[in-house]
Design a protein around this motif. Structure first.
Motif, mmCIF file in Angstrom:
data_model
loop_
_atom_site.group_PDB
_atom_site.id
_atom_site.type_symbol
_atom_site.label_atom_id
_atom_site.label_comp_id
_atom_site.label_asym_id
_atom_site.label_seq_id
_atom_site.Cartn_x
_atom_site.Cartn_y
_atom_site.Cartn_z
ATOM 1 N N PRO A 158 2.939 12.754 1.292
ATOM 2 C CA PRO A 158 2.980 12.783 2.761
ATOM 3 C C PRO A 158 1.594 12.808 3.414
ATOM 4 O O PRO A 158 1.377 12.192 4.459
ATOM 5 C CB PRO A 158 3.750 14.070 3.082
ATOM 6 N N ILE A 159 0.656 13.471 2.769
ATOM 7 C CA ILE A 159 -0.706 13.535 3.321
ATOM 8 C C ILE A 159 -1.342 12.143 3.303
ATOM 9 O O ILE A 159 -1.890 11.683 4.311
ATOM 10 C CB ILE A 159 -1.567 14.530 2.521
ATOM 11 N N PHE A 160 -1.265 11.466 2.162
ATOM 12 C CA PHE A 160 -1.883 10.145 2.062
ATOM 13 C C PHE A 160 -1.156 9.113 2.930
ATOM 14 O O PHE A 160 -1.785 8.242 3.521
ATOM 15 C CB PHE A 160 -1.945 9.687 0.607
ATOM 16 N N ARG A 161 0.173 9.229 3.018
ATOM 17 C CA ARG A 161 0.905 8.321 3.894
ATOM 18 C C ARG A 161 0.524 8.546 5.356
ATOM 19 O O ARG A 161 0.396 7.595 6.115
ATOM 20 C CB ARG A 161 2.407 8.491 3.708
ATOM 21 N N SER A 162 0.350 9.799 5.735
ATOM 22 C CA SER A 162 -0.041 10.089 7.119
ATOM 23 C C SER A 162 -1.409 9.498 7.439
ATOM 24 O O SER A 162 -1.611 8.903 8.506
ATOM 25 C CB SER A 162 -0.067 11.600 7.358
ATOM 26 N N VAL A 163 -2.343 9.643 6.513
ATOM 27 C CA VAL A 163 -3.678 9.069 6.716
ATOM 28 C C VAL A 163 -3.598 7.548 6.784
ATOM 29 O O VAL A 163 -4.224 6.905 7.630
ATOM 30 C CB VAL A 163 -4.646 9.534 5.600
ATOM 31 N N TYR A 164 -2.786 6.977 5.906
ATOM 32 C CA TYR A 164 -2.616 5.519 5.887
ATOM 33 C C TYR A 164 -1.991 5.026 7.191
ATOM 34 O O TYR A 164 -2.475 4.073 7.802
ATOM 35 C CB TYR A 164 -1.760 5.129 4.686
ATOM 36 N N VAL A 209 0.845 -1.199 0.000
ATOM 37 C CA VAL A 209 0.000 0.000 0.000
ATOM 38 C C VAL A 209 0.881 1.251 0.000
ATOM 39 O O VAL A 209 0.562 2.249 -0.664
ATOM 40 C CB VAL A 209 -0.968 -0.009 1.212
ATOM 41 N N ASP A 210 1.988 1.191 0.697
ATOM 42 C CA ASP A 210 2.915 2.321 0.691
ATOM 43 C C ASP A 210 3.451 2.576 -0.721
ATOM 44 O O ASP A 210 3.556 3.722 -1.156
ATOM 45 C CB ASP A 210 4.063 2.044 1.664
ATOM 46 N N GLU A 211 3.752 1.513 -1.448
ATOM 47 C CA GLU A 211 4.218 1.654 -2.834
ATOM 48 C C GLU A 211 3.102 2.161 -3.749
ATOM 49 O O GLU A 211 3.355 2.919 -4.682
ATOM 50 C CB GLU A 211 4.764 0.324 -3.355
ATOM 51 N N ILE A 212 1.878 1.730 -3.494
ATOM 52 C CA ILE A 212 0.742 2.213 -4.291
ATOM 53 C C ILE A 212 0.577 3.714 -4.104
ATOM 54 O O ILE A 212 0.334 4.456 -5.059
ATOM 55 C CB ILE A 212 -0.551 1.448 -3.916
ATOM 56 N N ILE A 213 0.699 4.174 -2.877
ATOM 57 C CA ILE A 213 0.614 5.616 -2.614
ATOM 58 C C ILE A 213 1.717 6.337 -3.380
ATOM 59 O O ILE A 213 1.489 7.391 -3.978
ATOM 60 C CB ILE A 213 0.701 5.890 -1.100
ATOM 61 N N TYR A 214 2.917 5.761 -3.384
ATOM 62 C CA TYR A 214 4.046 6.369 -4.091
ATOM 63 C C TYR A 214 3.784 6.422 -5.601
ATOM 64 O O TYR A 214 4.145 7.381 -6.268
ATOM 65 C CB TYR A 214 5.328 5.571 -3.801
ATOM 66 N N THR A 215 3.118 5.406 -6.149
ATOM 67 C CA THR A 215 2.880 5.330 -7.591
ATOM 68 C C THR A 215 1.714 6.203 -8.032
ATOM 69 O O THR A 215 1.791 6.889 -9.053
ATOM 70 C CB THR A 215 2.602 3.865 -7.995
ATOM 71 N N TRP A 216 0.618 6.189 -7.298
ATOM 72 C CA TRP A 216 -0.602 6.828 -7.750
ATOM 73 C C TRP A 216 -0.667 8.332 -7.504
ATOM 74 O O TRP A 216 -1.371 9.037 -8.210
ATOM 75 C CB TRP A 216 -1.804 6.181 -7.077
#
Length: 100
Positions: A72-78, A58-65
């Motif tokens: 950083p915002i989406f990673r923080s929420v995740y 999921v961390d890689e998906i956030i990085y790709t999409w």
């Protein structure tokens, strides 16, 4: 008129409770019990590995999409979601068993 002081004596009764002497008889573990415990441990390890893989995927998906500004915002929420889910699991399954 004279007032008479009446002394009232209260008897204190001490109540003692005998400690519980109920001993649970431990059932001898059979080969089937050992097999079930081993399978439970094996499945638990597999689930833990799969959970870690999902976490990093999921961390890689956030990085790709997502664009680099929003990562950083989406990673923080995740990560916050993962922390809340972890606390829920700890509270629900592990801490409740200690109270029983």
């Amino acid at each position: 008129m004279s007032e008479e002081n009446e002394s009232v004596q209260v008897k204190e009764e001490k109540v003692s409770f005998a400690p519980k002497t109920e001993k649970k008889e431990k059932k001898e573990k059979t080969a089937e019990d050992h097999f079930r415990n081993g399978m439970l441990a094996l499945v638990g390890i597999i689930i833990a590995i799969a959970t870690l893989q999902l976490y990093f995927s999921v961390d890689e998906i956030i990085y790709t999409w997502f664009e680099y500004q929003y990562r950083p915002i989406f990673r923080s929420v995740y990560y916050l979601t993962v922390i809340i889910a972890g606390l829920f699991v700890l509270n629900r399954f592990f801490l409740k068993k200690e109270k029983k």
